[in-house]
Design an enzyme around this catalytic site. Structure first.
Site, short mmCIF file in Angstrom:
data_model
loop_
_atom_site.label_atom_id
_atom_site.label_comp_id
_atom_site.label_asym_id
_atom_site.label_seq_id
_atom_site.Cartn_x
_atom_site.Cartn_y
_atom_site.Cartn_z
N GLY A 120 0.78 -1.36 0.09
CA GLY A 120 0.01 0.05 -0.05
C GLY A 120 0.65 1.23 -0.09
O GLY A 120 0.08 2.31 0.25
N GLU A 146 3.94 -6.75 1.62
CA GLU A 146 3.32 -7.17 0.38
C GLU A 146 3.01 -6.10 -0.57
O GLU A 146 1.97 -5.54 -1.09
CB GLU A 146 1.43 -7.64 0.77
CG GLU A 146 1.70 -8.67 1.54
CD GLU A 146 0.32 -9.16 2.08
OE1 GLU A 146 -0.73 -8.52 1.99
OE2 GLU A 146 0.15 -10.21 2.64
N GLY A 171 2.90 -3.88 -3.91
CA GLY A 171 2.68 -4.11 -5.41
C GLY A 171 2.95 -2.76 -6.27
O GLY A 171 4.07 -2.74 -6.70
N ARG A 172 2.13 -1.72 -6.10
CA ARG A 172 2.35 -0.68 -6.99
C ARG A 172 3.76 -0.06 -6.95
O ARG A 172 4.27 0.47 -7.76
CB ARG A 172 1.22 0.27 -6.45
CG ARG A 172 1.14 1.81 -7.22
CD ARG A 172 0.15 2.59 -6.99
NE ARG A 172 -1.22 2.06 -7.35
CZ ARG A 172 -2.16 1.60 -6.60
NH1 ARG A 172 -2.03 1.61 -5.16
NH2 ARG A 172 -3.14 1.25 -7.20
N ARG A 196 -8.74 2.61 -14.87
CA ARG A 196 -9.15 3.71 -13.77
C ARG A 196 -9.06 5.07 -14.19
O ARG A 196 -10.07 5.79 -13.85
CB ARG A 196 -8.27 3.38 -12.56
CG ARG A 196 -8.50 2.15 -11.78
CD ARG A 196 -7.73 1.65 -10.57
NE ARG A 196 -8.26 0.51 -9.89
CZ ARG A 196 -7.31 -0.26 -9.09
NH1 ARG A 196 -6.21 0.01 -8.98
NH2 ARG A 196 -7.84 -1.10 -8.36
N CYS A 230 -15.13 2.53 -27.93
CA CYS A 230 -16.31 3.51 -28.46
C CYS A 230 -17.28 3.69 -27.38
O CYS A 230 -18.31 3.21 -26.91
CB CYS A 230 -17.19 2.58 -29.42
SG CYS A 230 -16.22 2.14 -30.85
N TYR A 283 -1.10 -2.08 -12.38
CA TYR A 283 -2.48 -1.92 -12.45
C TYR A 283 -2.85 -1.26 -13.76
O TYR A 283 -4.11 -0.72 -13.96
CB TYR A 283 -3.00 -1.20 -11.03
CG TYR A 283 -2.90 -1.81 -9.95
CD1 TYR A 283 -3.47 -2.95 -9.51
CD2 TYR A 283 -1.79 -1.33 -9.04
CE1 TYR A 283 -3.20 -3.54 -8.25
CE2 TYR A 283 -1.57 -1.87 -7.75
CZ TYR A 283 -2.15 -3.05 -7.47
OH TYR A 283 -1.91 -3.45 -6.26
#
Ligand SMILES: *Cc1c(COP(=O)(O)O)cnc(C)c1O
Length: 450
Positions: free
Chosen positions: A254, A292, A294-295, A331, A367, A396
Site C-alpha cells: 500500500g 506485500e 505491489g504498486r 481507472r 467506443c 494496475y
C-alpha cells in the site's frame, strides 16, 4: 532508485528507450508499424526491489526473518514474478490464477502468501497442502480452516487479517481500513478484540496477524497507525497466551506512488521511518515480518507507447485519437480525477516533440465517450503519426487489461539499458491476436445458443 534513474536522468533514459523502441520496430508512427506497445524497465524493477529490501534490512534487528511478497495483482506477468524472485522476493496471491502464475514463475510455497477475501474450500485445501501461508479474512473462513487443519497436517503458517478501522484515504474505492470495509475482522467493532484473542487462544496453529491498510491516496502516517494497532493486538494475544504465540506480522503493502513527475516518492526508507516512529518495537526482532508491496515496486517502471492515429477538433477542442485508452488505463478513464496520468509527446521517429502548449484531449480507441487519458491537457499540438508516452503505468494499468470493445491485450516488452546506452528489449508477453480473442469469446462453441 539508483541515482542515475532519478529526475532528469530518468527522462533522458526514457527518451533513449522510446527512440530505440521505434528504431527496433516495436511501435511506430508509420502506418505499417505497430500502433501500441507497453514497456517494462527490468533495471528499474530490480532497483526498487533492492531499495525495499535495504530499507527494511537497515531497520530490522539482525537475523529477523523477513519475506517481501510482491502483490501479484499489480503486475500478473510470469517474467515479472521471476525477476522479482531472482531479486529475493516472494509472491502475495489472491486467486487461483495468481497462485498458478507464482508457481509458473518458480516461486516456492514457503515464499508465497494467500490473501483473498473469498477463498473457496478447495483453494484453502490446496494452499494448506502446498504449505503456502494463508491469512483468513473472517470468522467463517476461520471455521472452515478449523475443519481443514483437523483433517490433514499442514506446514502453512496461518494468520488472521484485521481491519484497524483507522479511516479512509483520498480514494474511497481503494480505502481498505474504513469502519465498514469488506476486508478482515473489524477490530473496533463491539466484542471483536476479545473474540480475536479467544480465537488465537483456542487455535494453537494460528501464528500470524495480517493487515493491509494502505493504498494510493493513503498517507504514510495512517498506514503506520494501522501497523501500530496490529502490533498492539499481537502483544495482547501473546500476553494472554503466556508465550510468543504470534511470531510473524504481515504488514501488507500500500505504499502510494507519485504519478506527477519522475521522482520516485515516497521512498521505502521514508515509509520505514514512519513505521519506526509509530511502532519502534516492530523492528526489535520479536516478530518476523512479511510485506506485500505491489504498486510501489512496479508503477514507475512501466511505459505505454501509442500512436496518434487521427486528430480532429470538436467544439473548438483539439482531440488526438490514440491507441491507448480504457483497455489499459481503466481507472483513469472511469475515475479521471483520482488517476491522472502524464502524457509525454514524441514524434513519429520517437524524438521528444517540442512546441507551444495547446489544450487538447487525448483519447483512446474505445467506443465510449469517457475513453480519455487526459482532458484539456496543455501539450505541443499532436499530429497523426506522433507517439504518446504514458509513464508510471507498470502496475494496475496494462497489466490489468480491460477487454472493452475486444481490444487486444498489447505486447509487453522488458528492456535493459547497457552502460554504453544500448537498449535491449525482450518480449515478456505477446500481443493478443484476433484468433486468441475469438477463442476466448467462445469461438469453439458458436452453436451453443442456437
Ligand atoms: C492489493 C494488495 C496489496 C498490494 O497493494 P499495493 O497498493 O499495490 O502495494 C497487498 N496486500 C493485499 C492484501 C492486497 O489486496
Amino acid at each position: 532508485m539508483a541515482a542515475d534513474t532519478e529526475g532528469k536522468g530518468a527522462a533522458g533514459r526514457r527518451d533513449l528507450v522510446v527512440r530505440a523502441a521505434v528504431e527496433q520496430g516495436l511501435v511506430g508512427g508509420a502506418d505499417s508499424a505497430e500502433p501500441l506497445a507497453c514497456l517494462l524497465d527490468g533495471d528499474g524493477i530490480r532497483a526498487s526491489a533492492a531499495a525495499l529490501t535495504a530499507a527494511f534490512a537497515d531497520a530490522l534487528a539482525p537475523g529477523t526473518p523477513v519475506l517481501h511478497a510482491f502483490a501479484v495483482k499489480a503486475a500478473p506477468l510470469v517474467p515479472v514474478l521471476r525477476l522479482l524472485a531472482d531479486a529475493g522476493l516472494g509472491c502475495e496471491v489472491a486467486s487461483p490464477g495468481e497462485l498458478a502464475l507464482a508457481r509458473a514463475a518458480g516461486v516456492p510455497a514457503a515464499r508465497t502468501v494467500l490473501d483473498s477475501p473469498a477463498k473457496t474450500t478447495a483453494e484453502l485445501r490446496e494452499a494448506l497442502a502446498l504449505g503456502i501461508a494463508v491469512n483468513a479474512d473472517n470468522r467463517q473462513e476461520l471455521e472452515r480452516l478449523d475443519a481443514l487443519v483437523a483433517a490433514a497436517p499442514t506446514a502453512s503458517p496461518i494468520g488472521v487479517r484485521i481491519n484497524p478501522q483507522t479511516g479512509a484515504g483520498a480514494i474511497d474505492a481503494l480505502s481498505t481500513a474504513t469502519s465498514t470495509s469488506k476486508f478482515g475482522v473489524a477490530l473496533r467493532d463491539p466484542g471483536a478484540r476479545a473474540w480475536l484473542v479467544r480465537a488465537f487462544l483456542d487455535r494453537p496453529w494460528l501464528t500470524r496477524l495480517h493487515i493491509h491498510s494502505g493504498s494510493q491516496g493513503v498517507p504514510l502516517e495512517l498506514i503506520a497507525q494501522g501497523v501500530r494497532e496490529l502490533h498492539a493486538l499481537a502483544e495482547e494475544i501473546n500476553a494472554a497466551a503466556g508465550r510468543r504465540r504470534i511470531d510473524t506480522l504481515d504488514i501488507g503493502g500500500g505504499l502510494p506512488v507519485n504519478f506527477a513527475s519522475d521522482e520516485a516518492t515516497p521512498t521505502y526508507a521514508r515509509y520505514v521511518s514512519a513505521l519506526r516512529e509509530a511502532v519502534p518495537a516492530l523492528f526489535d526482532g520479536s516478530y518476523g515480518l512479511v510485506t506485500e508491496f505491489g504498486r510501489s515496486l512496479l508503477a514507475k517502471h512501466g511505459l505505454v507507447l501509442a500512436r496518434v492515429e487521427y486528430t480532429k477538433s470538436s467544439g473548438s477542442r483539439p482531440i488526438a485519437l490514440t491507441h491507448a485508452g480504457v483497455q489499459l488505463a481503466t481507472r483513469t478513464a472511469y475515475a479521471p480525477a483520482a488517476w491522472p496520468v502524464r502524457i509525454l509527446p514524441y514524434d513519429a521517429k520517437g524524438a521528444p516533440k517540442a512546441g507551444d502548449p495547446v489544450a487538447q484531449d487525448v483519447a483512446g480507441p474505445a467506443c465510449f465517450a469517457g475513453d480519455l487519458l487526459a482532458t484539456g491537457r496543455e501539450l505541443p499540438l499532436l499530429a497523426p503519426g506522433d507517439l504518446i508516452g504514458v509513464p508510471d503505468t507498470g502496475a494496475y494499468f496494462f497489466t490489468a487489461h480491460y477487454g472493452y470493445n475486444s481490444l487486444p491485450r498489447p505486447a509487453v516488452h522488458g528492456f535493459t539499458v547497457t552502460p554504453r546506452g544500448g537498449v535491449r528489449f525482450s518480449l515478456a508477453r505477446p500481443a493478443q491476436s484476433a484468433a486468441d480473442i475469438v477463442a476466448e469469446a467462445g469461438g469453439a462453441f458458436g452453436d451453443a445458443l442456437l
